[in-house]
Design a protein around this motif. Sequence first.
Motif, PDB file in Angstrom:
ATOM      1  N   HIS A   1     -18.603   5.036  57.358  1.00  0.00           N
ATOM      2  CA  HIS A   1     -20.042   6.079  57.887  1.00  0.00           C
ATOM      3  C   HIS A   1     -20.151   5.610  59.441  1.00  0.00           C
ATOM      4  O   HIS A   1     -20.394   6.199  60.488  1.00  0.00           O
TER       5      HIS A   1
ATOM      6  N   PRO B   1     -16.614   8.471  62.304  1.00  0.00           N
ATOM      7  CA  PRO B   1     -17.521   9.986  63.392  1.00  0.00           C
ATOM      8  C   PRO B   1     -17.204   9.507  64.714  1.00  0.00           C
ATOM      9  O   PRO B   1     -16.534  10.094  65.223  1.00  0.00           O
TER      10      PRO B   1
ATOM     11  N   MET C   1     -16.526  15.922  56.721  1.00  0.00           N
ATOM     12  CA  MET C   1     -17.761  16.164  57.267  1.00  0.00           C
ATOM     13  C   MET C   1     -18.174  16.324  55.781  1.00  0.00           C
ATOM     14  O   MET C   1     -19.190  16.153  55.289  1.00  0.00           O
TER      15      MET C   1
ATOM     16  N   TRP D   1     -18.555  12.330  53.497  1.00  0.00           N
ATOM     17  CA  TRP D   1     -19.742  11.850  53.959  1.00  0.00           C
ATOM     18  C   TRP D   1     -20.788  11.508  52.608  1.00  0.00           C
ATOM     19  O   TRP D   1     -21.122  10.752  52.608  1.00  0.00           O
TER      20      TRP D   1
END
Length: 122
Positions: A56, A60, A102, A106
Motif C-alpha cells: 500500500h 498507489p 482498488m 486494496w
Amino acid sequence: MKQKLTYFFMVSYLWITFIMLGAFILEVFMVYPNIFHNVPESFEVSMDFMEAASPHTFFPPLGLASWITGAGALILVWKIKPARSWVLGSILVMILLGLISMLFEWPRNEIMFIEGQSVHSV
C-alpha cells in the motif's frame, strides 16, 4: 522542444510500466507465497516484515505516476497513429489493473498489512 518532451514522457511511461510489471511479478511469485506459507506463523512474520513499507505504500503512487506519464505520452503522440494505439491500449490496461487492484486487492492488503491480527483473527 516538443520532440524532447514526447521522448521524455514515452521513456518515463515505459520505465514506470516496467517497474510495475517487475513489482507485480515479485509480489505474486515471492512475497505472497511466503506470506501464505504455514499460516498463522507466516502471517505474524510478514506483518513484522511489512512494518516499514508494504504494497500500500508502493503501488498507489507508482500507479498514479503511470497514469500521469501515460496521459502525457498519449497527448504528445496523438498525431502518430501507430504510437497512439499502442500507448492508448497500454493506458487502458494500466487503468483496468488499477481499478481491479482498488476493488479487490486494496481491501485485502489493508487487512493483511495494516490492520493485521489486532483487528482480524488469522
